[in-house]
Design an enzyme around this catalytic site. Structure first.
Site, short mmCIF file in Angstrom:
data_model
loop_
_atom_site.label_atom_id
_atom_site.label_comp_id
_atom_site.label_asym_id
_atom_site.label_seq_id
_atom_site.Cartn_x
_atom_site.Cartn_y
_atom_site.Cartn_z
CG PHE A 35 -13.07 6.98 -4.03
CD1 PHE A 35 -12.68 5.70 -4.41
CD2 PHE A 35 -12.39 8.06 -4.53
CE1 PHE A 35 -11.63 5.51 -5.27
CE2 PHE A 35 -11.31 7.88 -5.40
CZ PHE A 35 -10.93 6.60 -5.76
NE ARG A 65 -14.10 -9.03 3.36
CZ ARG A 65 -13.70 -9.99 2.53
NH1 ARG A 65 -14.13 -10.00 1.26
NH2 ARG A 65 -12.90 -10.95 2.93
CG PHE A 77 -8.39 11.72 3.81
CD1 PHE A 77 -8.51 13.07 4.03
CD2 PHE A 77 -7.24 11.06 4.23
CE1 PHE A 77 -7.50 13.78 4.66
CE2 PHE A 77 -6.22 11.77 4.87
CZ PHE A 77 -6.35 13.12 5.09
CD GLU A 78 -12.40 13.74 1.91
OE1 GLU A 78 -12.76 12.64 1.42
OE2 GLU A 78 -11.30 14.25 1.64
CB VAL A 138 -9.93 1.98 1.17
CG1 VAL A 138 -8.63 2.49 0.56
CG2 VAL A 138 -10.61 3.12 1.93
CB ILE A 139 -10.35 -1.35 -3.70
CG1 ILE A 139 -11.83 -1.49 -3.29
CG2 ILE A 139 -9.87 -2.59 -4.43
CD1 ILE A 139 -12.81 -1.44 -4.44
CB ALA A 160 -8.58 0.73 -7.36
CG PHE A 218 -13.66 1.17 11.13
CD1 PHE A 218 -13.19 -0.04 10.63
CD2 PHE A 218 -13.13 2.34 10.62
CE1 PHE A 218 -12.20 -0.08 9.65
CE2 PHE A 218 -12.14 2.31 9.65
CZ PHE A 218 -11.67 1.10 9.16
CG HIS A 226 -3.34 7.86 -1.81
ND1 HIS A 226 -3.70 7.72 -3.13
CD2 HIS A 226 -4.30 8.62 -1.26
CE1 HIS A 226 -4.81 8.37 -3.36
NE2 HIS A 226 -5.21 8.92 -2.24
O1 LIG Z 1 -12.94 6.09 -0.06
C1 LIG Z 1 -11.94 6.04 -0.78
N1 LIG Z 1 -11.27 7.18 -1.09
C2 LIG Z 1 -10.18 7.14 -1.91
N2 LIG Z 1 -9.55 8.30 -2.17
C3 LIG Z 1 -10.18 9.60 -1.94
C4 LIG Z 1 -9.92 10.09 -0.51
O2 LIG Z 1 -10.75 9.39 0.41
C5 LIG Z 1 -10.28 11.58 -0.42
O3 LIG Z 1 -11.65 11.73 -0.72
C6 LIG Z 1 -9.47 12.42 -1.39
O4 LIG Z 1 -8.10 12.14 -1.16
C7 LIG Z 1 -9.74 13.90 -1.22
O5 LIG Z 1 -9.44 14.29 0.10
C8 LIG Z 1 -9.75 5.92 -2.45
N3 LIG Z 1 -8.65 5.85 -3.33
O6 LIG Z 1 -7.75 6.76 -3.35
O7 LIG Z 1 -8.59 4.88 -4.17
C9 LIG Z 1 -10.48 4.73 -2.11
O8 LIG Z 1 -10.17 3.58 -2.54
N4 LIG Z 1 -11.54 4.84 -1.29
#
Ligand SMILES: O=c1[nH]c(NC[C@H](O)[C@H](O)[C@H](O)CO)c([N+](=O)[O-])c(=O)[nH]1
Length: 154
Positions: free
Chosen positions: A22, A127, A57-58, A81-82, A85, A113, A88
């Site tokens: 992502f 960054r 998240f993964e 993670v922005i 955009a 991290f 959540h």
């Molecule tokens: O790495 C990110 N994952 C994001 N969502 C995906 C999340 O990490 C999971 O991959 C997804 O929820 C499926 O489990 C982001 N947003 O929601 O915008 C983000 O900004 N950055």
């Protein structure tokens, strides 16, 4: 009196990197920075393994899996993670941070991290290799230091 501190020479370290896809316009830059940082601190390319996951998240699950192999002296988790955009944002950021810390604590392998959490895309770009440096490179230097430091406690 013993002071434990490690050098930044990574020639005998094996490192794993897990990167969230992502925002890969940014996270691919973080990965390049991390590999550059490792190689320029003496880690050989064949001692660097990388994994891709859907998003931040993964990161914790795969970081933990890689750490559990006991093949690596440190694991680097990279993501972006922005808030602008992300509806959540808070959940993704806090779960990623909590999970990455837990991956290190539960395995005893340092998990670094390297997740950008920014308000705007511009801040993320700053960054990821422009005026505020590269968080991936910084994570790599921390991984070398921690990988070496842990050997002091063997
Ligand atoms: O790495 C990110 N994952 C994001 N969502 C995906 C999340 O990490 C999971 O991959 C997804 O929820 C499926 O489990 C982001 N947003 O929601 O915008 C983000 O900004 N950055």
């Amino acid at each position: 009196e013993t002071v434990y501190e490690a050098n930044l020479i990574g020639s005998d370290l094996k490192i794993a990197i897990v990167t969230g896809r992502f925002n890969d316009f940014i996270t691919s830059r973080l990965l390049d920075g991390a590999v550059d940082g490792l190689v320029r601190h003496g880690v050989s390319k064949e001692n660097i393994d990388t994994a891709w996951v859907p998003g931040a998240f993964e990161l914790p699950l795969v970081a933990k899996k890689m750490a559990e192999t006991k093949k690596y002296d440190a694991v680097i988790a990279l993501g972006t993670v922005i808030r602008g955009a992300t509806t959540h944002y808070d959940y993704v950021c806090s779960e990623a941070a909590k999970g990455i810390a837990q991956a290190g604590m539960s395995t005893g392998v340092p998990v670094i991290f390297g997740v950008l959490t920014t308000e705007t895309i511009e801040q993320a770009i700053e960054r990821a290799g422009t005026k505020a440096g590269n968080k991936g490179y910084e994570a790599a230097v921390s991984a070398v230091e921690m990988g070496n430091l842990m050997k002091a406690f063997d």
